[in-house]
Motif scaffolding. Structure first.
Motif, PDB file in Angstrom:
ATOM      1  N   THR A  26      -2.337   1.069   5.581  1.00 58.44           N
ATOM      2  CA  THR A  26      -1.774   2.320   6.099  1.00 58.44           C
ATOM      3  C   THR A  26      -2.839   3.401   6.161  1.00 58.44           C
ATOM      4  O   THR A  26      -2.917   4.154   7.137  1.00 58.44           O
ATOM      5  N   ALA A  27      -3.668   3.482   5.138  1.00 59.21           N
ATOM      6  CA  ALA A  27      -4.722   4.501   5.109  1.00 59.21           C
ATOM      7  C   ALA A  27      -5.727   4.269   6.227  1.00 59.21           C
ATOM      8  O   ALA A  27      -6.216   5.214   6.850  1.00 59.21           O
ATOM      9  N   GLN A  28      -6.037   2.997   6.522  1.00 58.07           N
ATOM     10  CA  GLN A  28      -6.998   2.690   7.581  1.00 58.07           C
ATOM     11  C   GLN A  28      -6.421   2.952   8.951  1.00 58.07           C
ATOM     12  O   GLN A  28      -7.132   3.380   9.858  1.00 58.07           O
ATOM     13  N   ASP A  29      -5.125   2.698   9.116  1.00 52.44           N
ATOM     14  CA  ASP A  29      -4.487   2.841  10.423  1.00 52.44           C
ATOM     15  C   ASP A  29      -4.577   4.278  10.912  1.00 52.44           C
ATOM     16  O   ASP A  29      -4.970   4.530  12.041  1.00 52.44           O
ATOM     17  N   GLY A  30      -4.189   5.232  10.099  1.00 56.69           N
ATOM     18  CA  GLY A  30      -4.339   6.634  10.448  1.00 56.69           C
ATOM     19  C   GLY A  30      -3.274   7.190  11.371  1.00 56.69           C
ATOM     20  O   GLY A  30      -3.287   8.374  11.673  1.00 56.69           O
ATOM     21  N   ASP A  31      -2.325   6.357  11.843  1.00 52.62           N
ATOM     22  CA  ASP A  31      -1.267   6.877  12.716  1.00 52.62           C
ATOM     23  C   ASP A  31      -0.373   7.859  11.978  1.00 52.62           C
ATOM     24  O   ASP A  31       0.221   8.747  12.572  1.00 52.62           O
ATOM     25  N   TRP A  32      -0.266   7.721  10.686  1.00 53.80           N
ATOM     26  CA  TRP A  32       0.606   8.585   9.906  1.00 53.80           C
ATOM     27  C   TRP A  32       0.117  10.024   9.901  1.00 53.80           C
ATOM     28  O   TRP A  32       0.888  10.941   9.672  1.00 53.80           O
ATOM     29  N   LYS A  33      -1.164  10.233  10.177  1.00 51.55           N
ATOM     30  CA  LYS A  33      -1.713  11.586  10.130  1.00 51.55           C
ATOM     31  C   LYS A  33      -1.151  12.486  11.226  1.00 51.55           C
ATOM     32  O   LYS A  33      -1.062  13.688  11.057  1.00 51.55           O
ATOM     33  N   THR A  34      -0.807  11.901  12.363  1.00 52.30           N
ATOM     34  CA  THR A  34      -0.382  12.714  13.503  1.00 52.30           C
ATOM     35  C   THR A  34       1.090  12.534  13.844  1.00 52.30           C
ATOM     36  O   THR A  34       1.492  12.808  14.965  1.00 52.30           O
ATOM     37  N   LEU A  35       1.885  12.085  12.912  1.00 49.99           N
ATOM     38  CA  LEU A  35       3.319  11.983  13.177  1.00 49.99           C
ATOM     39  C   LEU A  35       3.871  13.379  13.416  1.00 49.99           C
ATOM     40  O   LEU A  35       3.526  14.324  12.718  1.00 49.99           O
ATOM     41  N   GLY A  36       4.709  13.511  14.397  1.00 47.85           N
ATOM     42  CA  GLY A  36       5.304  14.809  14.685  1.00 47.85           C
ATOM     43  C   GLY A  36       4.464  15.668  15.600  1.00 47.85           C
ATOM     44  O   GLY A  36       4.645  16.863  15.672  1.00 47.85           O
ATOM     45  N   GLY A  37       3.504  15.076  16.305  1.00 45.25           N
ATOM     46  CA  GLY A  37       2.767  15.817  17.311  1.00 45.25           C
ATOM     47  C   GLY A  37       1.495  16.479  16.828  1.00 45.25           C
ATOM     48  O   GLY A  37       0.887  17.227  17.563  1.00 45.25           O
ATOM     49  N   GLY A  38       1.063  16.226  15.651  1.00 42.77           N
ATOM     50  CA  GLY A  38      -0.177  16.816  15.168  1.00 42.77           C
ATOM     51  C   GLY A  38      -0.336  16.580  13.685  1.00 42.77           C
ATOM     52  O   GLY A  38       0.573  16.110  13.009  1.00 42.77           O
ATOM     53  N   GLU A  39      -1.494  16.915  13.187  1.00 40.33           N
ATOM     54  CA  GLU A  39      -1.764  16.705  11.769  1.00 40.33           C
ATOM     55  C   GLU A  39      -1.051  17.766  10.948  1.00 40.33           C
ATOM     56  O   GLU A  39      -1.074  18.951  11.281  1.00 40.33           O
ATOM     57  N   PHE A  40      -0.386  17.321   9.885  1.00 48.59           N
ATOM     58  CA  PHE A  40       0.326  18.263   9.027  1.00 48.59           C
ATOM     59  C   PHE A  40      -0.626  18.806   7.979  1.00 48.59           C
ATOM     60  O   PHE A  40      -1.220  18.072   7.213  1.00 48.59           O
ATOM     61  N   THR A  41      -0.766  20.104   7.986  1.00 49.66           N
ATOM     62  CA  THR A  41      -1.556  20.792   6.974  1.00 49.66           C
ATOM     63  C   THR A  41      -0.645  21.802   6.299  1.00 49.66           C
ATOM     64  O   THR A  41       0.528  21.934   6.659  1.00 49.66           O
ATOM     65  N   SER A  42      -1.181  22.545   5.362  1.00 53.82           N
ATOM     66  CA  SER A  42      -0.347  23.535   4.680  1.00 53.82           C
ATOM     67  C   SER A  42       0.090  24.648   5.632  1.00 53.82           C
ATOM     68  O   SER A  42       1.073  25.339   5.379  1.00 53.82           O
ATOM     69  N   ASP A  43      -0.614  24.806   6.752  1.00 55.93           N
ATOM     70  CA  ASP A  43      -0.215  25.812   7.739  1.00 55.93           C
ATOM     71  C   ASP A  43       1.117  25.464   8.403  1.00 55.93           C
ATOM     72  O   ASP A  43       1.845  26.339   8.845  1.00 55.93           O
ATOM     73  N   ARG A  44       1.413  24.166   8.464  1.00 58.02           N
ATOM     74  CA  ARG A  44       2.637  23.713   9.126  1.00 58.02           C
ATOM     75  C   ARG A  44       3.711  23.302   8.120  1.00 58.02           C
ATOM     76  O   ARG A  44       4.603  22.519   8.433  1.00 58.02           O
ATOM     77  N   MET A  45       3.633  23.825   6.915  1.00 54.30           N
ATOM     78  CA  MET A  45       4.569  23.425   5.862  1.00 54.30           C
ATOM     79  C   MET A  45       6.017  23.748   6.227  1.00 54.30           C
ATOM     80  O   MET A  45       6.919  22.996   5.897  1.00 54.30           O
ATOM     81  N   ASN A  46       6.242  24.878   6.916  1.00 57.41           N
ATOM     82  CA  ASN A  46       7.608  25.233   7.296  1.00 57.41           C
ATOM     83  C   ASN A  46       8.248  24.170   8.173  1.00 57.41           C
ATOM     84  O   ASN A  46       9.438  23.913   8.068  1.00 57.41           O
ATOM     85  N   GLU A  47       7.474  23.539   9.044  1.00 61.86           N
ATOM     86  CA  GLU A  47       8.025  22.492   9.898  1.00 61.86           C
ATOM     87  C   GLU A  47       8.432  21.288   9.066  1.00 61.86           C
ATOM     88  O   GLU A  47       9.398  20.608   9.373  1.00 61.86           O
TER      89      GLU A  47
END
Length: 132
Positions: free
Chosen positions: A63-84
């Motif tokens: 899973t870590a190598q695949d990297g698809d999980w990073k952009t689920l929901g249309g972009g990378e989730f960071t603390s800036d997007r915590m409300n979403e």
């Protein structure tokens, strides 16, 4: 002269033959064309040990190598997007001032009542029942 009515079986056979011929032509043209997207070689990344379970480690590393999980929901989730991620209600709740409940409210009286005497009596009664 009577015209011969075509048998339903022959009509179905003819339609099936035509459909199969069309599908075969499509498949042959797809096979002749070179594939546009060739799979990219996967990066070799050293495996990390997340847990003592080897099967779970393999799945987590994959899973870590695949990297698809990073952009689920249309972009990378960071603390800036915590409300979403947690919902706007949580973000709104953190930005609001606490609501003051009037002391005349029955629920406020119930929640703020001192129950220490009741608790002491219940402990005393339970000791008496055990001591019988």
């Amino acid at each position: 002269m009577k015209k011969k009515k075509p048998n339903i079986k022959t009509i179905i056979r003819q339609i099936v033959r035509e459909e199969v011929a069309m599908v075969i032509k499509e498949v042959i043209t797809e096979l002749k064309q070179p594939s546009e997207s060739q799979p990219q070689p996967k990066k070799i990344v050293e495996k990390k040990s997340f847990t003592n379970n080897s099967v779970l480690n393999d799945v987590l590393n994959e899973t870590a190598q695949d990297g698809d999980w990073k952009t689920l929901g249309g972009g990378e989730f960071t603390s800036d997007r915590m409300n979403e991620l947690v919902g706007k209600q949580y973000g709104d709740m953190m930005n609001q001032q606490p609501q003051v409940v009037p002391s005349s409210d029955p629920m406020s009286q119930f929640l703020n009542k001192n129950y220490s005497e009741v608790l002491e009596k219940s402990i005393e009664k339970s000791k008496n029942k055990i001591g019988r």
